[in-house]
Design an enzyme around this catalytic site. Structure first.
Site, mmCIF file in Angstrom:
data_model
loop_
_atom_site.group_PDB
_atom_site.id
_atom_site.type_symbol
_atom_site.label_atom_id
_atom_site.label_comp_id
_atom_site.label_asym_id
_atom_site.label_seq_id
_atom_site.Cartn_x
_atom_site.Cartn_y
_atom_site.Cartn_z
ATOM 1 N N GLU A 271 0.790 12.334 15.314
ATOM 2 C CA GLU A 271 1.552 13.066 16.326
ATOM 3 C C GLU A 271 1.024 12.746 17.732
ATOM 4 O O GLU A 271 1.781 12.561 18.660
ATOM 5 C CB GLU A 271 1.436 14.565 16.035
ATOM 6 C CG GLU A 271 2.328 15.414 16.914
ATOM 7 C CD GLU A 271 2.371 16.869 16.477
ATOM 8 O OE1 GLU A 271 1.419 17.329 15.838
ATOM 9 O OE2 GLU A 271 3.373 17.543 16.801
ATOM 10 N N SER B 37 2.285 26.164 12.818
ATOM 11 C CA SER B 37 1.805 27.267 13.656
ATOM 12 C C SER B 37 2.150 28.610 13.058
ATOM 13 O O SER B 37 3.185 28.774 12.395
ATOM 14 C CB SER B 37 2.431 27.172 15.046
ATOM 15 O OG SER B 37 2.130 25.939 15.630
HETATM 16 C C1 LIG Z 1 8.182 22.820 22.576
HETATM 17 C C2 LIG Z 1 7.245 23.190 21.469
HETATM 18 C C3 LIG Z 1 7.521 22.747 20.186
HETATM 19 C C4 LIG Z 1 6.681 23.109 19.131
HETATM 20 N N1 LIG Z 1 7.024 22.708 17.862
HETATM 21 C C5 LIG Z 1 6.257 23.100 16.824
HETATM 22 C C6 LIG Z 1 6.649 22.758 15.488
HETATM 23 O O1 LIG Z 1 7.670 22.107 15.262
HETATM 24 N N2 LIG Z 1 5.889 23.201 14.470
HETATM 25 C C7 LIG Z 1 4.743 23.932 14.668
HETATM 26 O O2 LIG Z 1 4.084 24.280 13.694
HETATM 27 N N3 LIG Z 1 4.342 24.282 15.934
HETATM 28 C C8 LIG Z 1 5.083 23.890 17.006
HETATM 29 N N4 LIG Z 1 4.723 24.249 18.284
HETATM 30 C C9 LIG Z 1 3.554 25.111 18.462
HETATM 31 C C10 LIG Z 1 2.353 24.414 19.086
HETATM 32 O O3 LIG Z 1 1.750 23.553 18.143
HETATM 33 C C11 LIG Z 1 1.384 25.508 19.567
HETATM 34 O O4 LIG Z 1 2.043 26.196 20.617
HETATM 35 C C12 LIG Z 1 0.092 24.932 20.057
HETATM 36 O O5 LIG Z 1 -0.672 24.399 19.003
HETATM 37 C C13 LIG Z 1 -0.769 26.018 20.776
HETATM 38 O O6 LIG Z 1 -0.926 27.137 19.971
HETATM 39 P P1 LIG Z 1 -0.579 28.589 20.539
HETATM 40 O O7 LIG Z 1 0.795 28.568 21.127
HETATM 41 O O8 LIG Z 1 -0.868 29.564 19.456
HETATM 42 O O9 LIG Z 1 -1.586 28.841 21.759
HETATM 43 P P2 LIG Z 1 -3.108 29.254 21.648
HETATM 44 O O10 LIG Z 1 -3.795 28.444 20.630
HETATM 45 O O11 LIG Z 1 -3.169 30.736 21.538
HETATM 46 O O12 LIG Z 1 -3.659 28.821 23.069
HETATM 47 C C14 LIG Z 1 -3.412 29.565 24.269
HETATM 48 C C15 LIG Z 1 -4.144 28.867 25.410
HETATM 49 O O13 LIG Z 1 -5.570 28.894 25.177
HETATM 50 C C16 LIG Z 1 -6.118 27.581 25.201
HETATM 51 N N5 LIG Z 1 -7.167 27.437 24.196
HETATM 52 C C17 LIG Z 1 -7.142 27.863 22.910
HETATM 53 N N6 LIG Z 1 -8.276 27.533 22.280
HETATM 54 C C18 LIG Z 1 -9.054 26.860 23.179
HETATM 55 C C19 LIG Z 1 -10.353 26.242 23.141
HETATM 56 N N7 LIG Z 1 -11.087 26.230 22.025
HETATM 57 N N8 LIG Z 1 -10.804 25.623 24.256
HETATM 58 C C20 LIG Z 1 -10.075 25.602 25.397
HETATM 59 N N9 LIG Z 1 -8.832 26.187 25.498
HETATM 60 C C21 LIG Z 1 -8.334 26.803 24.418
HETATM 61 C C22 LIG Z 1 -4.920 26.673 24.833
HETATM 62 O O14 LIG Z 1 -5.119 25.373 25.317
HETATM 63 C C23 LIG Z 1 -3.758 27.384 25.527
HETATM 64 O O15 LIG Z 1 -3.724 27.039 26.899
HETATM 65 C C24 LIG Z 1 5.534 23.906 19.366
HETATM 66 C C25 LIG Z 1 5.239 24.332 20.674
HETATM 67 C C26 LIG Z 1 6.088 23.987 21.716
HETATM 68 C C27 LIG Z 1 5.754 24.473 23.104
#
Ligand SMILES: Cc1cc2nc3c(=O)[nH]c(=O)nc-3n(C[C@H](O)[C@H](O)[C@H](O)COP(=O)(O)OP(=O)(O)OC[C@H]3O[C@@H](n4cnc5c(N)ncnc54)[C@H](O)[C@@H]3O)c2cc1C
Length: 379
Positions: A244, A128
């Protein structure tokens, strides 16, 4: 379908159970999200590995027992039923290792897997970025060619336990001008203590410091640490993501044990009639997930791949986990939310389930488009 275990599988279960009974610490280890807890969990990983219980499904040459996926599921059931510690090496074991089995070289497997199995090297996932989560292909961290390797620059975030981990694996943009964002990405492994890496813990509400963001400034990575072909990282990453969400991240054993704990709590709290339906749902849900997983495992053993069905798995376990913990908190009443109990901690963590490993909104898109054949939504 034959749901009985063979005598060999039963013997394997008995051996695992006996080992766990003799070795699982009687006092729970400190949280693996803290420095002390991380170190204590590393020692536990070494203990598991010494008797070949750390990575049972891997080939023996890398520290495993070479057992099939059914025995792995059996081991997981015994592991959680025994109340054994959380796995500090889980990102490496569940995500990077299957990726190396699918796309790595023999040399990479021989170099990386044994120290992963013992917990000597703990891996973090660095995918991410601040502007690339669900839309991972929009990532902008770069890998630029240099003599004998690559220079990594950019920022990664939300990296679980990266504050204490040793190495990381992630995707980087190696070709800036490609027609589609999924192209021109390269999958690399890098050292979290290498010159040019800054690891900054992300403040969490519970004060635990293991979650981190990573800043990379011309970090050298040798060619031997590229997984798959340069520029083909997306294909490699999708095999990590399938693992995953699919069979390996949340095995049914975890939820069978949690449902058992919930049932005991319900009995201790006086078998409250207002919650009995929800407790029954939790017990049935854990069993249904177990059977569904065994069905998938049988398909896998027959040579089928799991594919987009892994999104069903991910939505099911993440929503199940929240419902189970909400029921526990309701049984405990106000004490449940105020006291520092496993249930309260588990509830807070369960809320992250619909976000990590690909959010549930994205999984529902995949289910709609790829399993149900519904038309693609506008992006
Ligand atoms: C506890 C925890 C551990 C994690 N560990 C890791 C890790 O070890 N390594 C790593 O790389 N990442 C990690 N992550 C990150 C995680 O992979 C991301 O938080 C996740 O992929 C969502 O990305 P974002 O937070 O940027 O949210 P965004 O992508 O910005 O999304 C925000 C909201 O919009 C919605 N959304 C976005 N696009 C769409 C679409 N096309 N259609 C419908 N809804 C949509 C999403 O579902 C979400 O509700 C972790 C996250 C958490 C909470």
């Amino acid at each position: 379908m034959d749901l009985d275990f063979t005598p060999d599988q039963q013997a394997f279960r008995a051996e695992a159970r006996a080992w766990l009974r003799a070795h699982v610490p009687t006092t729970p280890l400190p949280s693996l999200e803290t420095a002390d807890g991380f170190a204590a969990h590393r020692v536990w990983e070494a203990q598991l590995a010494a008797d070949r219980w750390s990575v049972v499904s891997w080939p023996e040459e890398y520290g495993g027992r070479g057992v099939d996926i059914v025995r792995w599921l059996v081991f997981e059931e015994e592991y959680y039923a025994a109340g054994a510690p959380g796995r500090v090496g889980q990102n490496g074991i569940n995500l990077l290792a299957p990726t190396l089995f699918d796309h790595g070289t023999r040399e990479q497997r021989a170099r990386v897997l044994p120290s992963m199995a013992t917990g000597e090297v703990v891996w973090a996932q660095a995918w991410s970025e601040p502007e690339a989560g669900s839309d991972l292909a929009s990532l902008i961290s770069r890998a630029e060619r240099t003599d004998g390797g690559w220079l990594l620059s950019g920022q990664k975030t939300w990296s679980s336990r990266a504050a204490f981990a040793d190495r990381a694996f992630g995707l980087f943009r190696s070709e800036p001008d490609t027609p589609r964002p999924h192209q021109g990405l390269t999958y690399l492994m890098f050292d979290l203590r290498a010159p040019g890496v800054t690891v900054r813990p992300i403040g969490r509400l519970d004060g635990k410091p293991a979650f981190a963001e990573l800043f990379l400034d011309d970090v050298f990575v040798p060619d031997e640490d590229v997984i798959g072909e340069p520029g083909q990282g997306w294909r490699v990453a999708m095999s990590t993501a399938g693992n995953e969400r699919g069979l390996t991240l949340r095995s049914p054993g975890r939820f069978l044990a949690a449902a058992d704990r919930l049932l005991n709590l319900w009995r201790q709290q006086g078998s409250s009639p207002t919650t009995h339906d929800r407790v029954a749902d939790a017990v049935i849900g854990a069993r249904a997930y177990q059977l569904f997983t065994y069905a998938n495992a049988s398909r896998f053993l027959d040579g089928e791949s799991i594919g987009p069905e892994s999104s069903l798995n991910k939505v099911f376990w993440s929503e199940y986990d929240i419902a189970l913990h909400e029921t526990a908190l309701e049984l405990l009443g106000e004490e449940g939310e105020l006291a520092d109990t496993d249930w309260a901690e588990g509830y807070v963590f369960s809320l992250a389930g619909p976000i990590y490993a690909g959010t549930n909104e994205i999984q529902r898109d995949i289910i709609a488009e790829r399993l149900l054949g519904l038309p693609k939504g506008r992006r």
